[in-house]
Design a protein around this motif. Sequence first.
Motif, PDB file in Angstrom:
ATOM      1  N   VAL A  11     -10.157   6.481  -7.289  1.00 55.58           N
ATOM      2  CA  VAL A  11      -9.739   7.806  -7.762  1.00 55.58           C
ATOM      3  C   VAL A  11     -10.958   8.541  -8.321  1.00 55.58           C
ATOM      4  CG1 VAL A  11      -8.110   9.051  -9.238  1.00 55.58           C
ATOM      5  CG2 VAL A  11      -7.529   6.745  -8.431  1.00 55.58           C
ATOM      6  N   SER A  12     -11.265   9.708  -7.752  1.00 57.01           N
ATOM      7  CA  SER A  12     -12.418  10.470  -8.229  1.00 57.01           C
ATOM      8  C   SER A  12     -12.072  11.198  -9.526  1.00 57.01           C
ATOM      9  CB  SER A  12     -12.841  11.495  -7.168  1.00 57.01           C
ATOM     10  OG  SER A  12     -11.892  12.535  -7.091  1.00 57.01           O
ATOM     11  N   GLY A  13     -13.097  11.654 -10.232  1.00 60.28           N
ATOM     12  CA  GLY A  13     -12.871  12.427 -11.449  1.00 60.28           C
ATOM     13  C   GLY A  13     -12.049  13.677 -11.175  1.00 60.28           C
ATOM     14  N   ARG A  14     -12.348  14.324 -10.041  1.00 63.28           N
ATOM     15  CA  ARG A  14     -11.590  15.518  -9.628  1.00 63.28           C
ATOM     16  C   ARG A  14     -10.113  15.191  -9.441  1.00 63.28           C
ATOM     17  NH1 ARG A  14     -12.794  19.260  -5.255  1.00 63.28           N
ATOM     18  NH2 ARG A  14     -11.972  17.678  -3.851  1.00 63.28           N
ATOM     19  N   ALA A  15      -9.861  14.022  -8.828  1.00 64.57           N
ATOM     20  CA  ALA A  15      -8.463  13.634  -8.582  1.00 64.57           C
ATOM     21  C   ALA A  15      -7.747  13.380  -9.906  1.00 64.57           C
ATOM     22  CB  ALA A  15      -8.411  12.402  -7.693  1.00 64.57           C
ATOM     23  N   TRP A  16      -8.436  12.725 -10.857  1.00 62.59           N
ATOM     24  CA  TRP A  16      -7.799  12.496 -12.164  1.00 62.59           C
ATOM     25  C   TRP A  16      -7.438  13.824 -12.836  1.00 62.59           C
ATOM     26  CZ3 TRP A  16      -5.466   8.306 -12.556  1.00 62.59           C
ATOM     27  CH2 TRP A  16      -6.039   7.042 -12.376  1.00 62.59           C
ATOM     28  N   GLU A  17      -8.370  14.780 -12.746  1.00 65.35           N
ATOM     29  CA  GLU A  17      -8.091  16.098 -13.363  1.00 65.35           C
ATOM     30  C   GLU A  17      -6.869  16.757 -12.729  1.00 65.35           C
ATOM     31  OE1 GLU A  17     -11.644  18.532 -13.137  1.00 65.35           O
ATOM     32  OE2 GLU A  17     -12.787  16.934 -14.133  1.00 65.35           O
ATOM     33  N   ALA A  28       0.786  -1.235   0.000  1.00 69.10           N
ATOM     34  CA  ALA A  28       0.000   0.000   0.000  1.00 69.10           C
ATOM     35  C   ALA A  28       0.822   1.291   0.000  1.00 69.10           C
ATOM     36  CB  ALA A  28      -0.954   0.006   1.196  1.00 69.10           C
ATOM     37  N   LEU A  29       2.078   1.214   0.422  1.00 63.66           N
ATOM     38  CA  LEU A  29       2.883   2.435   0.384  1.00 63.66           C
ATOM     39  C   LEU A  29       3.069   2.917  -1.055  1.00 63.66           C
ATOM     40  CD1 LEU A  29       5.393   1.529   3.205  1.00 63.66           C
ATOM     41  CD2 LEU A  29       3.712   3.383   3.243  1.00 63.66           C
ATOM     42  N   LEU A  30       2.941   1.998  -2.029  1.00 63.58           N
ATOM     43  CA  LEU A  30       3.076   2.377  -3.446  1.00 63.58           C
ATOM     44  C   LEU A  30       1.961   3.343  -3.879  1.00 63.58           C
ATOM     45  CD1 LEU A  30       4.480   2.003  -6.244  1.00 63.58           C
ATOM     46  CD2 LEU A  30       3.059  -0.031  -6.554  1.00 63.58           C
ATOM     47  N   PRO A  31       0.667   2.978  -3.740  1.00 59.88           N
ATOM     48  CA  PRO A  31      -0.353   3.973  -4.106  1.00 59.88           C
ATOM     49  C   PRO A  31      -0.348   5.202  -3.207  1.00 59.88           C
ATOM     50  CG  PRO A  31      -1.381   2.012  -3.156  1.00 59.88           C
ATOM     51  CD  PRO A  31       0.065   1.670  -3.422  1.00 59.88           C
ATOM     52  N   LEU A  32       0.023   5.036  -1.925  1.00 61.46           N
ATOM     53  CA  LEU A  32       0.048   6.211  -1.044  1.00 61.46           C
ATOM     54  C   LEU A  32       1.058   7.235  -1.567  1.00 61.46           C
ATOM     55  CD1 LEU A  32      -0.236   4.392   2.407  1.00 61.46           C
ATOM     56  CD2 LEU A  32      -1.919   5.988   1.439  1.00 61.46           C
ATOM     57  N   GLU A  33       2.243   6.756  -1.911  1.00 66.29           N
ATOM     58  CA  GLU A  33       3.241   7.681  -2.452  1.00 66.29           C
ATOM     59  C   GLU A  33       2.813   8.191  -3.824  1.00 66.29           C
ATOM     60  OE1 GLU A  33       7.338   6.331  -2.355  1.00 66.29           O
ATOM     61  OE2 GLU A  33       8.017   8.116  -3.452  1.00 66.29           O
ATOM     62  N   GLY A  34       2.211   7.308  -4.639  1.00 67.88           N
ATOM     63  CA  GLY A  34       1.737   7.716  -5.964  1.00 67.88           C
ATOM     64  C   GLY A  34       0.671   8.803  -5.882  1.00 67.88           C
ATOM     65  N   CYS A  35      -0.238   8.680  -4.910  1.00 66.91           N
ATOM     66  CA  CYS A  35      -1.299   9.687  -4.732  1.00 66.91           C
ATOM     67  C   CYS A  35      -0.705  11.032  -4.345  1.00 66.91           C
ATOM     68  CB  CYS A  35      -2.255   9.258  -3.616  1.00 66.91           C
ATOM     69  SG  CYS A  35      -3.359   7.933  -4.070  1.00 66.91           S
ATOM     70  N   ILE A  36       0.254  11.012  -3.434  1.00 63.55           N
ATOM     71  CA  ILE A  36       0.835  12.276  -2.972  1.00 63.55           C
ATOM     72  C   ILE A  36       1.641  12.936  -4.083  1.00 63.55           C
ATOM     73  CG2 ILE A  36       2.645  13.203  -1.462  1.00 63.55           C
ATOM     74  CD1 ILE A  36       1.384  11.532   0.789  1.00 63.55           C
ATOM     75  N   ARG A  37       2.457  12.172  -4.770  1.00 66.07           N
ATOM     76  CA  ARG A  37       3.288  12.762  -5.826  1.00 66.07           C
ATOM     77  C   ARG A  37       2.443  13.161  -7.044  1.00 66.07           C
ATOM     78  NH1 ARG A  37       8.447  12.690  -4.223  1.00 66.07           N
ATOM     79  NH2 ARG A  37       9.037  11.104  -2.706  1.00 66.07           N
ATOM     80  N   GLY A  38       1.263  12.530  -7.196  1.00 64.96           N
ATOM     81  CA  GLY A  38       0.380  12.899  -8.296  1.00 64.96           C
ATOM     82  C   GLY A  38      -0.541  14.046  -7.931  1.00 64.96           C
TER      83      GLY A  38
END
Length: 368
Positions: A181-187, A40-50
């Motif tokens: 991932v919400s639409g807002r997050a993708w944007e 899970a640290l992979l998506p957590l870091e991916g979310c923050i850096r994205g």
Amino acid sequence: MTHPLLDLPPLTAAHFAAIERRVADLLATEQDVVIMQGEALLPLEGCIRGGAGAGSTALNIVTGPYGQTFGNWLRDCGADVVDLAVPFHTAVTAEQVAQSLAARPEIDFVSLVHAEAATGNTNPVAEIGEAVRAHGALFMLDAVASVGAEPLLPDAWGVDLCVIGAQKAMGGPAGVSAVSVSGRAWERIAANPKAPRHSYLSLLDWKTRWIDGGRKALLHAPAQLEMLALEACLERIEAEGLDSLMARHASAAAATRAGALALGGGLEPYVHDAREAAPVATTLRAPEGVDASVLVERALAADPSLPLIAGGGALSKEMIRVNHYGVDATRGSVLSSLAALGAALDGAGRTTDPEAARKAVSETWPGN
Ligand SMILES: *Cc1c(COP(=O)(O)O)cnc(C)c1O
């Protein structure tokens, strides 16, 4: 000679998509779900850096060690970080979050851990989500330790990025994880020039190549055994029923808390208010003058299969964690853990009442 873990046919895109669908059902989400091929640290870091970067201001809520990690990633990717830290024996309140948001109108990203297995607290995400939505910031939630143990409704709570792992209450594998991932997050991520692209950390790669491509072609050979284990774990949860799984965790937490108080010997719940104690795991404070890590070592010497561990890092001397999650969310596990802690406390010269602890567990969690 064939082997059950080897010589498997490759996991197809259709099979992968079906597992993804089941994760979305578990989260009751209409958003896109991405299954990341790592812990899970992979998506957590991916979310923050994205989702954050230079130019963003992030409110990072720290209620345990994972919040500290998120703050470090946020700073590393150039965000201006406002830390809202509360003592680890409590939860954060929606009022505290609303005040922090009001003080810094430019905050556009909020990171929060739902439940902290490492400290044993859980935060009121529904109410916090309302404050974050009213402010308009992107909301990232680490729900690794809450999924399966307590209600988790990312869509209803306005969570834009909800990260889960299967290795805690779900009783599943640790090597794959998922994020809605919400639409807002993708944007937001698409508009971030520094968001990981062509990278293992990239959510966008999964969006453009997997989701937008109609889920026909995987980005790379998936972690096949972990994906099959995740599917098996979802099947097992569906068979038991999510409500029943959550009820087991709530009962395990309540019984451990009541049992520890009745056991005595100076043992105390680490999280002061029972309403702020996480169903996934119960943390206890070792009595004054007793080293928690020594106590746990003694208890485990008697039975190494018990779900006991001392707190991490600086907490190792004072905190005992009863990890009553997954297959250990049973009355038997709770009873054995308390009995072993009682014997270890007796060995340290404390006086305990194991019979009172047993009684408290049975009264809190009746059944056979
Ligand atoms: C367990 C957990 C994770 C995943 O971390 P591991 O230490 O690798 O299991 C992430 N966030 C939270 C809140 C967790 O409890």
